[in-house]
Design an enzyme around this catalytic site. Structure first.
Site, PDB file in Angstrom:
ATOM      1  N   HIS A 146       0.252   6.922  -7.259  1.00 18.05           N
ATOM      2  CA  HIS A 146       0.174   5.632  -6.168  1.00 18.05           C
ATOM      3  C   HIS A 146       0.625   6.894  -4.838  1.00 18.05           C
ATOM      4  O   HIS A 146       0.207   6.444  -3.964  1.00 18.05           O
ATOM      5  CB  HIS A 146       1.607   4.903  -6.447  1.00 18.05           C
ATOM      6  N   GLU A 147       1.626   7.469  -4.968  1.00 22.47           N
ATOM      7  CA  GLU A 147       2.236   8.363  -3.841  1.00 22.47           C
ATOM      8  C   GLU A 147       0.998   9.200  -3.353  1.00 22.47           C
ATOM      9  O   GLU A 147       0.870   9.552  -2.219  1.00 22.47           O
ATOM     10  CB  GLU A 147       3.433   9.134  -4.141  1.00 22.47           C
ATOM     11  N   HIS A 150      -1.294   7.626  -1.490  1.00 15.11           N
ATOM     12  CA  HIS A 150      -0.700   7.385   0.050  1.00 15.11           C
ATOM     13  C   HIS A 150      -1.311   8.766   0.754  1.00 15.11           C
ATOM     14  O   HIS A 150      -1.653   8.463   1.951  1.00 15.11           O
ATOM     15  CB  HIS A 150       0.508   7.146   0.230  1.00 15.11           C
ATOM     16  N   HIS A 156      -1.019   0.048   0.915  1.00 13.49           N
ATOM     17  CA  HIS A 156      -0.842  -0.824   0.004  1.00 13.49           C
ATOM     18  C   HIS A 156      -1.773  -1.832  -0.245  1.00 13.49           C
ATOM     19  O   HIS A 156      -2.560  -2.247   0.618  1.00 13.49           O
ATOM     20  CB  HIS A 156       0.495  -1.714   0.075  1.00 13.49           C
ATOM     21  N   CYS A 157      -2.392  -2.006  -1.457  1.00 15.73           N
ATOM     22  CA  CYS A 157      -3.476  -3.016  -1.934  1.00 15.73           C
ATOM     23  C   CYS A 157      -3.077  -4.233  -1.958  1.00 15.73           C
ATOM     24  O   CYS A 157      -2.190  -4.401  -2.758  1.00 15.73           O
ATOM     25  CB  CYS A 157      -4.108  -2.113  -3.149  1.00 15.73           C
ATOM     26  N   CYS A 163      -4.236  -3.202  -9.569  1.00 12.81           N
ATOM     27  CA  CYS A 163      -4.329  -2.005  -8.783  1.00 12.81           C
ATOM     28  C   CYS A 163      -3.029  -1.099  -8.694  1.00 12.81           C
ATOM     29  O   CYS A 163      -2.046  -1.718  -8.177  1.00 12.81           O
ATOM     30  CB  CYS A 163      -5.117  -2.150  -7.734  1.00 12.81           C
ATOM     31  N   CYS A 183      -8.548  -0.206  -7.672  1.00  7.52           N
ATOM     32  CA  CYS A 183      -9.646  -1.219  -7.665  1.00  7.52           C
ATOM     33  C   CYS A 183     -10.845  -0.453  -6.769  1.00  7.52           C
ATOM     34  O   CYS A 183     -10.497   0.543  -6.274  1.00  7.52           O
ATOM     35  CB  CYS A 183      -9.152  -2.566  -7.031  1.00  7.52           C
ATOM     36  N   CYS A 186     -10.104   0.369  -3.128  1.00  6.78           N
ATOM     37  CA  CYS A 186      -9.428   1.604  -3.091  1.00  6.78           C
ATOM     38  C   CYS A 186      -9.973   2.815  -3.362  1.00  6.78           C
ATOM     39  O   CYS A 186     -10.247   3.887  -2.332  1.00  6.78           O
ATOM     40  CB  CYS A 186      -8.110   1.637  -3.824  1.00  6.78           C
TER      41      CYS A 186
HETATM   42 ZN   LIG Z   1       3.334   2.626  -1.901  1.00  5.10          ZN
HETATM   43 ZN   LIG Z   2      -6.625  -1.227  -4.941  1.00  2.28          ZN
END
Ligand SMILES: [Zn+2]
Ligand SMILES: [Zn+2]
Length: 191
Positions: A146-147, A150, A156-157, A163, A183, A186
């Site tokens: 996740h990071e 970014h 953020h989704c 996702c 997803c 993204c």
């Molecule tokens: Zn985040």
């Molecule tokens: Zn997503």
């Protein structure tokens, strides 16, 4: 003419080889971190993004990166201090907090990353809970991916709750819900 075409083809192939060279992410422990966690992150980032990962030497936890409460460390201060031209994922076993601005209270987070940028930080502290190690490691993997998302520019989704770029809002419940998956919306942004 034929020679020039062949030369151009060779140059094209050479340049595409350079472009497809996987990027390297440096994993840096911030304070003492279990070697197993770092090895796991290294494999996970390589499997998901295809990046090479190299574990580097430990950085010390110093008082200048403490949060206002002084009971934990401030993620934003860590990112600013360790901001690098290389891709760096910092990992700590200590609790980290985020503070949006002086008008907001600090709150505990799993991780924080520049968007876009090259530096992110994750903490194992809030992921351990009372769960088997495999569950904890899965959470840690999701937070790391996740990071880095970014860092690659993803916000953020809100497209799909499964996702990994969905905001966890500080709850492991959302992290547990997610799949090891982005997803299509993204993925399409970073491909
Ligand atoms: Zn985040
Ligand atoms: Zn997503």
């Amino acid at each position: 003419m034929k020679k020039i075409s062949i030369l151009l083809l060779i140059l094209f192939l050479a340049s595409s080889f350079v472009n497809t060279k996987p990027k390297t992410v440096y994993i840096r422990p911030l304070g003492d971190v279990n070697q197993e966690y770092m090895d796991y992150i290294k494999t996970s980032v390589n499997n998901f993004y295809g990046y090479d990962c190299v574990i580097k030497s430990k950085l010390n936890l110093t008082t200048d990166i403490l949060a206002g409460s002084r009971t934990r460390y401030e993620a934003g201060k860590i990112l600013k201090k360790c901001n690098s031209k290389e891709n760096v994922l910092l990992i700590t076993e200590k609790d980290i907090a985020h503070k949006k601005s002086n008008d907001f209270p600090e709150w505990g987070v799993f991780g924080l990353g520049f968007r876009p940028g090259k530096t992110c930080v994750i903490s194992t502290y809030r992921l351990k809970g009372n769960v088997p190690k495999a569950k904890f490691l899965e959470r840690l993997k999701k937070v790391a991916l996740h990071e880095i998302g970014h860092n690659l520019g993803l916000e953020h989704c809100t497209n799909d709750k499964d996702c990994m770029m969905t905001s966890a809002s500080g709850t492991v419940k959302q992290v547990d819900r997610e799949k090891i998956w982005f997803c299509s919306k993204c993925w399409n942004q970073i491909r």
